[in-house]
Design a protein around this motif. Structure first.
Motif, short mmCIF file in Angstrom:
data_model
loop_
_atom_site.label_atom_id
_atom_site.label_comp_id
_atom_site.label_asym_id
_atom_site.label_seq_id
_atom_site.Cartn_x
_atom_site.Cartn_y
_atom_site.Cartn_z
N ASN A 105 -69.08 32.45 -80.14
CA ASN A 105 -68.68 33.42 -80.05
C ASN A 105 -67.14 33.77 -80.73
N ALA A 106 -66.64 32.56 -81.07
CA ALA A 106 -65.30 32.67 -81.73
C ALA A 106 -65.59 33.47 -83.48
N THR A 107 -66.88 32.54 -83.53
CA THR A 107 -67.10 32.88 -85.07
C THR A 107 -67.97 34.24 -85.10
N ARG A 134 -63.50 40.88 -66.50
CA ARG A 134 -64.97 40.75 -66.28
C ARG A 134 -65.63 40.03 -67.06
N ILE A 135 -65.04 39.45 -68.38
CA ILE A 135 -65.60 38.91 -69.38
C ILE A 135 -66.55 37.76 -68.89
N PHE A 136 -66.20 37.14 -67.82
CA PHE A 136 -67.08 35.94 -67.33
C PHE A 136 -68.39 36.25 -66.30
N THR A 183 -72.16 41.09 -68.99
CA THR A 183 -71.09 41.75 -69.51
C THR A 183 -70.90 41.67 -71.04
N GLN A 184 -71.24 42.84 -71.81
CA GLN A 184 -70.90 42.77 -73.22
C GLN A 184 -70.00 44.05 -73.57
N VAL A 185 -69.17 43.74 -74.47
CA VAL A 185 -68.11 44.74 -74.99
C VAL A 185 -68.72 45.56 -76.02
N GLY A 226 -76.97 38.75 -78.72
CA GLY A 226 -76.59 38.05 -77.84
C GLY A 226 -76.98 38.73 -76.17
N LEU A 227 -76.97 38.10 -75.30
CA LEU A 227 -77.57 38.56 -74.11
C LEU A 227 -76.39 38.67 -73.02
N GLY A 228 -75.22 38.34 -73.40
CA GLY A 228 -74.24 38.62 -72.36
C GLY A 228 -74.34 37.44 -71.21
N ILE A 229 -74.70 36.29 -71.41
CA ILE A 229 -74.46 35.20 -70.35
C ILE A 229 -74.04 34.12 -70.60
N GLY A 230 -73.49 34.12 -71.90
CA GLY A 230 -73.05 32.77 -72.55
C GLY A 230 -71.91 32.39 -71.76
N LEU A 231 -70.86 33.38 -71.48
CA LEU A 231 -69.78 33.06 -70.71
C LEU A 231 -69.65 32.73 -69.33
N MET A 232 -70.64 33.40 -68.76
CA MET A 232 -71.01 33.14 -67.32
C MET A 232 -71.26 31.77 -67.22
N LEU A 233 -72.25 31.11 -68.24
CA LEU A 233 -72.75 29.90 -68.33
C LEU A 233 -71.56 28.84 -68.52
N GLY A 276 -57.51 39.36 -82.07
CA GLY A 276 -57.93 38.09 -81.53
C GLY A 276 -57.95 37.50 -80.26
N SER A 277 -58.75 36.49 -79.75
CA SER A 277 -58.93 35.74 -78.64
C SER A 277 -58.53 34.42 -78.39
N GLU A 278 -58.29 34.01 -77.20
CA GLU A 278 -58.08 32.49 -77.00
C GLU A 278 -58.76 32.33 -75.73
N PHE A 279 -59.74 31.06 -75.85
CA PHE A 279 -60.24 30.69 -74.49
C PHE A 279 -59.65 29.18 -74.28
N THR A 280 -59.43 29.05 -73.14
CA THR A 280 -58.73 27.60 -72.87
C THR A 280 -59.86 26.89 -71.80
P1 ADP Z 1 -72.89 37.44 -75.75
O1 ADP Z 1 -71.94 37.01 -76.78
O2 ADP Z 1 -74.37 37.09 -75.77
O3 ADP Z 1 -72.79 39.11 -75.80
P2 ADP Z 1 -71.06 36.16 -73.91
O4 ADP Z 1 -71.20 36.09 -72.36
O5 ADP Z 1 -71.00 35.04 -74.66
O6 ADP Z 1 -72.39 36.99 -74.23
O7 ADP Z 1 -69.90 37.24 -74.06
C1 ADP Z 1 -69.68 38.28 -73.34
C2 ADP Z 1 -69.14 39.11 -74.17
O8 ADP Z 1 -67.59 38.90 -74.48
C3 ADP Z 1 -69.63 39.47 -75.54
O9 ADP Z 1 -70.58 40.76 -75.39
C4 ADP Z 1 -68.17 40.15 -76.37
O10 ADP Z 1 -68.10 41.15 -75.85
C5 ADP Z 1 -67.08 39.49 -75.42
N1 ADP Z 1 -66.55 38.15 -76.18
C6 ADP Z 1 -66.85 36.83 -75.88
N2 ADP Z 1 -66.29 36.14 -76.69
C7 ADP Z 1 -65.31 36.68 -77.52
C8 ADP Z 1 -64.52 36.56 -78.71
N3 ADP Z 1 -63.95 35.46 -78.99
N4 ADP Z 1 -63.78 37.71 -79.20
C9 ADP Z 1 -64.15 39.04 -78.59
N5 ADP Z 1 -65.00 39.18 -77.87
C10 ADP Z 1 -65.54 38.10 -77.02
#
Ligand code: ADP
Length: 514
Positions: free
Chosen positions: A274-276, A318-320, A324-326, A336-343, A365-369
């Motif tokens: 996701n970061a890249t 709502r990101i997890f 959910t996809q922005v 992407g399918l919008g399920i990576g972060l939930m996993l 930018g974003s930061e995940f911890t």
């Molecule tokens: P996917 O990447 O398959 O859409 P994820 O569950 O991994 O699904 O992420 C959900 C949503 O969160 C993404 O669609 C994206 O909008 C947002 N997101 C995730 N990681 C980042 C990030 N590093 N920077 C910006 N937005 C992000």
């Protein structure tokens, strides 16, 4: 006055005059009214006619109205019927409370005005009908959700078979001599994309398992340094391809924790991907690992930062959540399918850890911890990740193998692949054929698909194990990677369980190792 909500009312009262008056008023208001003079009569009338509401006098000859109410509330089939208690004699606050505690909706003191009775009945029924409607909708939603989960599991499973054939055929084709350089490039594209597809299919399967609570960790003592090193071999080329600089210094010493190496690799691959992915070319991403103390316990803190598109505050909460996809743009340029972060969140929590996301806003930018607890004393046996893939040269000794597979493409490709490693391979098309050939040929190893027509793979393993005992090694090949499927395979007599699409290196190693 608003029009009455029509329905069936049971009027229970042993005093004939009061019963008569109430029935008359209710019928005039448009209700169907049934009558009972005792508690026993009331209960049998409820069992037969299922009224919507009961006007229930407290003082009855055989049992009290409280008892009738308690019995109705205990039975799930009658618990939702609205109950209006009526009484002239039991009017203390304590008695009213007792009636309401037994499950009554309202308490009316006699004598009451007919209008008051009708208005009360209307009001409790209106609430009841709304409740019923809400309950029905909730049930429908639950059912739809369950079907969606089943559909996703089935879809992912069905996608695995064609993917398995593509992966194996590509691996085979890559080993053929060719003087055409473009062919190798094209095959690399197919290999990369089918790998990508396999990952999405695996994620889909994981989501449906997680929602059904069926994911279990295979815990061992694992070294985070090895895990990070391994996943960088996948993530770094991806970052380079996207034009994003990835700064991820290797740890200078092993960092042991109790966890599932493959699941942890999945967590960090997802976050780095996701970061890249959500950073424009020219931007940068970084990964850092630190050990911190929290409540007298040590924890490892992994931070993944990027200089990318950032996350708006309203999305951050709502990101997890699944799906959910922005980026809802029509071109879906980032896929992407919008399920990576939930996993990621579910897997981190299964490890007893947490994951959080922060962003200063869009474009910032974003930061995940990720925080994972470190063991006080490493207790579990060590497990490395499987060794990095070497070319599957199949250096081991030649074996006599039977392949039982009904899918023609999978059969053809696996047959050729195993022969290319120097094994002598026979094939069977279904379960019965498989058992017959294995016994006739006296093979030492059988690779058996589970979903076979007639006798399935489990049945094949049971029969072969019963007849050949330890003289045969059995490898299950299946689209079902669940824990249940694995256990069932071992119970049926399989030595190894491999999930489709099987990685050729893994199969080569398995055949050598058995
Ligand atoms: P996917 O990447 O398959 O859409 P994820 O569950 O991994 O699904 O992420 C959900 C949503 O969160 C993404 O669609 C994206 O909008 C947002 N997101 C995730 N990681 C980042 C990030 N590093 N920077 C910006 N937005 C992000």
């Amino acid at each position: 006055m608003s029009p009455p909500v029509l329905g069936t009312i049971l009027n229970v009262n042993d005093t004939e005059a009061s019963r008569y008056l109430a029935t008359l008023s209710l019928r005039r208001a448009g209700y169907r009214v049934l009558e009972a003079a005792t508690g026993t009569e009331a209960l049998s009338c409820v069992a037969e006619a299922r009224p919507d509401c009961i006007v229930l006098d407290i003082k009855l000859p055989d049992m009290s109205g409280y008892e009738v109410c308690e019995r109705l509330k205990m039975n799930p089939a009658t618990a939702n019927i609205a109950i209006i208690h009526t009484s002239a004699t039991f009017i203390t606050a304590e008695k009213k409370v007792r009636g309401l505690k037994a499950g009554a909706d309202v308490y009316l003191t006699q004598p009451f005005d007919p209008e008051e009775l009708i208005a009360t009945v209307n009001s409790v029924l209106r609430v009841r009908f709304l409740e019923q409607d809400a309950r029905r909708r909730a049930e429908q939603l639950q059912e739809a959700d369950r079907r969606k989960d089943e559909f996703l599991a089935m879809l992912a499973h069905e996608l695995r078979n064609p993917l398995a054939a593509v992966t194996t055929a590509t691996a085979l084709a890559q080993r053929l001599p060719s003087s055409e350089p473009r062919l190798a490039k094209m095959l690399n594209v197919i290999q990369r994309q089918s790998h990508h597809l396999s990952r999405m299919v695996d994620d889909l399967l994981d989501v449906s398992r997680i929602t059904r609570g069926k994911v279990e960790l295979r815990r061992a003592r694992v070294d985070l340094r090895t895990i990070m090193g391994q996943l960088m071999t996948v993530v770094s080329p991806m970052a380079a391809q996207r034009g994003v600089t990835l700064d991820a210094p290797a740890l200078d010493a092993p960092l042991w924790l109790d966890g599932d190496a493959h699941r942890l690799e999945q967590v960090f691959t997802n976050l780095l991907d996701n970061a890249t992915k959500y950073t424009e070319a020219g931007g940068h991403a970084s990964l850092s690992v630190a050990v911190e103390a929290k409540d007298a316990r040590r924890q490892v803190v992994v931070r993944i930062r990027d200089s990318g598109i950032g996350i708006a505050p309203e999305m951050l909460v709502r990101i997890f959540e699944p799906f959910t996809q922005v980026d809802n743009s029509l071109d879906r340029s980032r896929g992407g399918l919008g399920i990576g972060l939930m996993l990621v969140q579910s897997l981190v929590e299964l490890h007893g850890g947490t994951v959080t996301a922060v962003s200063a806003g869009l474009g910032l930018g974003s930061e995940f911890t990720v925080r994972l607890p470190l063991p006080l004393e490493p207790s579990l046996p060590a497990e490395g990740l499987s060794p990095s893939p070497q070319s599957f040269a199949g250096a081991g000794r030649s074996r006599r193998i039977l392949l039982v597979e009904d899918n023609a493409d999978a059969r053809l490709t696996l047959h050729e692949l195993m022969e290319s490693w120097g094994h002598q391979v026979d094939v069977a098309f279904d379960g019965i054929d498989g058992v017959t050939k294995a016994l006739q040929l006296g093979v030492e190893l059988a690779v058996v698909d589970i979903g076979l027509p007639g006798l399935d793979g489990y049945g094949v393993a049971e029969r072969l194990r019963a007849q050949m005992g330890p003289n045969i090694r059995l490898v299950a090949l299946t689209g079902y990677g669940t824990l249940d499927a694995r256990q069932r395979a071992f119970q049926s007599g399989f030595d190894v369980h491999l999930t489709k699409p099987v990685n050729p290196d893994e199969l080569a190693r398995t055949l050598e190792g058995l």
